[in-house]
Motif scaffolding. Structure first.
Motif, short mmCIF file in Angstrom:
data_model
loop_
_atom_site.label_atom_id
_atom_site.label_comp_id
_atom_site.label_asym_id
_atom_site.label_seq_id
_atom_site.Cartn_x
_atom_site.Cartn_y
_atom_site.Cartn_z
N ILE A 1 57.82 49.34 28.76
CA ILE A 1 59.03 49.85 28.12
C ILE A 1 60.27 49.25 28.79
CG2 ILE A 1 60.46 51.92 27.80
CD1 ILE A 1 57.78 53.45 27.35
N ARG A 2 60.27 49.17 30.13
CA ARG A 2 61.40 48.55 30.84
C ARG A 2 61.57 47.09 30.45
NH1 ARG A 2 59.90 52.25 34.80
NH2 ARG A 2 58.33 50.94 35.75
N VAL A 3 60.47 46.38 30.31
CA VAL A 3 60.54 44.97 29.90
C VAL A 3 61.08 44.87 28.48
CG1 VAL A 3 59.14 42.94 29.31
CG2 VAL A 3 58.74 44.16 31.47
N ASP A 4 60.52 45.67 27.57
CA ASP A 4 60.91 45.61 26.16
C ASP A 4 62.36 46.01 25.93
OD1 ASP A 4 58.29 44.86 25.70
OD2 ASP A 4 57.72 46.73 24.69
N THR A 5 62.87 46.93 26.74
CA THR A 5 64.24 47.40 26.57
C THR A 5 65.21 46.71 27.52
OG1 THR A 5 63.85 49.27 28.07
CG2 THR A 5 63.52 49.67 25.71
N ARG A 6 64.75 45.64 28.15
CA ARG A 6 65.57 44.82 29.04
C ARG A 6 66.16 45.64 30.18
NH1 ARG A 6 65.99 39.87 27.87
NH2 ARG A 6 67.94 39.54 28.97
N GLN A 7 65.33 46.46 30.82
CA GLN A 7 65.78 47.27 31.93
C GLN A 7 65.18 46.81 33.26
OE1 GLN A 7 68.29 49.59 31.69
NE2 GLN A 7 68.38 48.63 29.69
N THR A 8 64.60 45.61 33.29
CA THR A 8 64.14 45.06 34.56
C THR A 8 65.35 44.47 35.28
OG1 THR A 8 63.66 42.90 33.58
CG2 THR A 8 61.86 44.52 33.60
N PRO A 9 65.31 44.34 36.60
CA PRO A 9 66.47 43.80 37.32
C PRO A 9 66.92 42.43 36.81
CG PRO A 9 64.95 44.82 38.87
CD PRO A 9 64.26 44.81 37.53
N GLY A 10 65.98 41.55 36.56
CA GLY A 10 66.35 40.21 36.07
C GLY A 10 67.01 40.24 34.71
N ALA A 11 66.48 41.06 33.81
CA ALA A 11 67.06 41.17 32.46
C ALA A 11 68.44 41.81 32.51
CB ALA A 11 66.14 41.97 31.55
N ILE A 12 68.61 42.80 33.39
CA ILE A 12 69.92 43.44 33.52
C ILE A 12 70.95 42.42 33.99
CG2 ILE A 12 71.26 45.11 34.89
CD1 ILE A 12 68.74 46.94 34.76
#
Length: 147
Positions: free
Chosen positions: A68-79
């Motif tokens: 879910i964090r990956v899909d919603t762009r809530q990983t540190p790198g995506a943020i």
């Protein structure tokens, strides 16, 4: 999600993927952990997990939460990537902390800007652009001084 939605999600996982045994305590724990998650987002995360080349056979809660964090762009790198992109497009102040997630309205506008950019790029690739409008890039980088 509420408990009936979590039970539905667990039933779908059990019936379609890992044949788990459903218990009341499992539903209770998953309900507590997924309380602020929309059912559709969780279901898409389940589907994305099992579409991977080598998914875990049994989908645990921690793996689902990470998906879910990956899909919603809530990983540190995506943020960090989203913050840079939002700053470059002028959607957020330059002083916004690099590791602080974007507010929902800004994240929505960024996603829309990316979608528009992707559509414009696809039209250029397909040769269907007839009016010659440039891609909307925003203000990227520094201005080049004129000679």
């Amino acid at each position: 999600m509420n408990e009936p939605e979590v039970r539905r999600l667990l039933s779908l996982i059990s019936g379609g993927y890992d044949n788990r045994t459903l218990t009341a305590i499992t539903a209770e724990v998953w309900t507590m952990e997924l309380a602020d998650t929309d059912f559709d987002i969780a279901w898409q995360a389940v589907r994305n997990h099992f579409r991977k080349p080598s998914p875990r056979e049994y989908l645990s809660l921690d793996v689902l939460l990470e998906q879910i964090r990956v899909d919603t762009r809530q990983t540190p790198g995506a943020i960090e990537e989203d913050v840079r992109s939002a700053k470059a497009r002028g959607l957020i102040e330059a002083s916004w902390p690099a590791r602080q997630a974007l507010p929902r309205p800004v994240a929505t506008r960024l996603a829309q800007a990316r979608q528009t950019f992707a559509e414009q790029a696809a039209a250029i690739e397909a040769g269907t652009v007839t009016d010659g409008r440039p891609l909307e890039l925003g203000t990227v980088g520094r201005k080049v001084p004129e000679p």
